[in-house]
Design a protein around this motif. Sequence first.
Motif, PDB file in Angstrom:
ATOM      1  N   ASP A 208       6.606   0.565   2.169  1.00 42.32           N
ATOM      2  CA  ASP A 208       7.506   0.031   3.194  1.00 42.32           C
ATOM      3  C   ASP A 208       7.059  -1.365   3.635  1.00 42.32           C
ATOM      4  O   ASP A 208       5.946  -1.821   3.353  1.00 42.32           O
ATOM      5  CB  ASP A 208       7.612   0.981   4.392  1.00 42.32           C
ATOM      6  N   GLU A 209       7.958  -2.030   4.344  1.00 41.57           N
ATOM      7  CA  GLU A 209       7.720  -3.430   4.718  1.00 41.57           C
ATOM      8  C   GLU A 209       6.528  -3.587   5.659  1.00 41.57           C
ATOM      9  O   GLU A 209       5.904  -4.645   5.721  1.00 41.57           O
ATOM     10  CB  GLU A 209       8.972  -4.008   5.376  1.00 41.57           C
ATOM     11  N   LYS A 210       6.180  -2.509   6.384  1.00 43.97           N
ATOM     12  CA  LYS A 210       5.058  -2.589   7.326  1.00 43.97           C
ATOM     13  C   LYS A 210       3.716  -2.634   6.592  1.00 43.97           C
ATOM     14  O   LYS A 210       2.715  -3.082   7.146  1.00 43.97           O
ATOM     15  CB  LYS A 210       5.075  -1.381   8.270  1.00 43.97           C
ATOM     16  N   ASN A 211       3.672  -2.136   5.355  1.00 46.81           N
ATOM     17  CA  ASN A 211       2.397  -2.005   4.639  1.00 46.81           C
ATOM     18  C   ASN A 211       2.313  -2.840   3.366  1.00 46.81           C
ATOM     19  O   ASN A 211       1.273  -2.855   2.714  1.00 46.81           O
ATOM     20  CB  ASN A 211       2.143  -0.537   4.288  1.00 46.81           C
ATOM     21  N   ILE A 212       3.408  -3.522   2.990  1.00 43.44           N
ATOM     22  CA  ILE A 212       3.407  -4.233   1.715  1.00 43.44           C
ATOM     23  C   ILE A 212       2.387  -5.375   1.713  1.00 43.44           C
ATOM     24  O   ILE A 212       1.873  -5.763   0.656  1.00 43.44           O
ATOM     25  CB  ILE A 212       4.832  -4.780   1.406  1.00 43.44           C
ATOM     26  N   GLY A 315       5.130  -0.666  14.121  1.00 44.97           N
ATOM     27  CA  GLY A 315       4.208  -1.009  13.048  1.00 44.97           C
ATOM     28  C   GLY A 315       4.124   0.094  12.016  1.00 44.97           C
ATOM     29  O   GLY A 315       5.149   0.616  11.563  1.00 44.97           O
ATOM     30  N   ARG A 316       2.898   0.471  11.687  1.00 43.86           N
ATOM     31  CA  ARG A 316       2.690   1.453  10.623  1.00 43.86           C
ATOM     32  C   ARG A 316       3.019   2.866  11.083  1.00 43.86           C
ATOM     33  O   ARG A 316       3.009   3.162  12.279  1.00 43.86           O
ATOM     34  CB  ARG A 316       1.245   1.374  10.135  1.00 43.86           C
ATOM     35  N   SER A 317       3.328   3.710  10.089  1.00 44.42           N
ATOM     36  CA  SER A 317       3.640   5.111  10.356  1.00 44.42           C
ATOM     37  C   SER A 317       2.400   5.959  10.107  1.00 44.42           C
ATOM     38  O   SER A 317       1.722   5.818   9.083  1.00 44.42           O
ATOM     39  CB  SER A 317       4.784   5.568   9.445  1.00 44.42           C
ATOM     40  N   PHE A 318       2.114   6.872  11.051  1.00 43.45           N
ATOM     41  CA  PHE A 318       0.990   7.798  10.926  1.00 43.45           C
ATOM     42  C   PHE A 318       1.490   9.215  11.181  1.00 43.45           C
ATOM     43  O   PHE A 318       1.232   9.815  12.220  1.00 43.45           O
ATOM     44  CB  PHE A 318      -0.136   7.426  11.897  1.00 43.45           C
ATOM     45  N   GLY A 319       2.251   9.727  10.232  1.00 44.19           N
ATOM     46  CA  GLY A 319       2.797  11.076  10.378  1.00 44.19           C
ATOM     47  C   GLY A 319       3.818  11.143  11.492  1.00 44.19           C
ATOM     48  O   GLY A 319       4.869  10.493  11.437  1.00 44.19           O
ATOM     49  N   ASP A 320       3.524  11.892  12.562  1.00 51.23           N
ATOM     50  CA  ASP A 320       4.457  12.050  13.682  1.00 51.23           C
ATOM     51  C   ASP A 320       4.379  10.913  14.687  1.00 51.23           C
ATOM     52  O   ASP A 320       5.108  10.918  15.691  1.00 51.23           O
ATOM     53  CB  ASP A 320       4.194  13.379  14.405  1.00 51.23           C
TER      54      ASP A 320
END
Length: 352
Positions: A208-212, A315-320
């Motif tokens: 995803d764009e947050k981590n590229i 920002g980034r996704s961390f599960g829930d």
Amino acid sequence: MKRIIITVVIIAAAFAGIMFLLNKNKAKNEEETAVVAIQNAAVAVRAEVVDLKEVNAEYITNGVFAPKQEVKLSAEASGKVIRVLVSEGSYVKAGQTLAVINGDKQTVDVSNAQAVYNNAKAEVARFESAFATGGVTKQQLDQVKLQLENARNNLKSSQIKASDVNVTASFSGVVNKRNIEPGSYVSPGNELFEIVNVSTLKLKISVDEKNISQVKLGQSIKVQSPVLPEKTFTGKVSFIAPKADASLNFPVELEIQNNASNDLRAGMYGTAYFGADQRVNLLVIPRNAFVGSVSSNQVFAIEGGKAVLKEVVSGRSFGDYIEIVSGLEQGTQVITSGQINLLNGTPVEIIK
């Protein structure tokens, strides 16, 4: 006549009584409804506090393994298959003959082309001798030289066609499919074999764009497969798409060297782990606090007992949980349930 008048008066009085009772009940119902509306003016919601949370900063994404090389070999000559030299599952080397097609016609064509070429070559030799003594003109000599060149090209073409009766592997790999048997008749374009090379595979993933920004060409990445949980492989980033897809994800490919026993197979699911396994404290909110979806970047915060719509940068996704880059401060209450009933400024009541 007097009796009729009395009857009319009685009916009118009864009608007036009924209307009085209806109006009285209507007023009472409206009063009760207003009381209920006052009691229910605040929408019941659930909420959580925006706070720092220790999360694993490692980015994990899944994909599917594909062979680095894969080819479907087709017939280039017409004829009957006289020999098939490999079976499905056979390992073959580059240039190895896999099948042979009856080449009688091609052999005859080569013989005829060779004879025409030999004759043209001899004719050029005679004309060159005659030209030296003035027996032929330069134009006549050039004409037979042209015929020799055409004969040479026809011979090469027939030789190439004759070699097409041998179906050979273009690279080393495993025969995944075999579509012919001895005696089959094939024509140019018929698919004969499918060869795959799984000594090296590609893992196709989306980032995803947050981590590229974490992904770099040549970067070494830990790779695992759920069907081989005790084995770890190393992948190298070989491709990063310059353009995101409709979901704002960037296609990325990793190149993975298989082990000696080729345990990884094309079509298996794989997991790539970007970044070290490290714990960091980040400002996060629950995923279900977002209005609609995370991509909306909108949440309802509670201020003074009312729902206030906030624009945030996620920002980034961390599960829930989703990292909040800006737009909310630590300690703010955000609504996590009941947003469908809210507008900006709606009074709310927090329930457990």
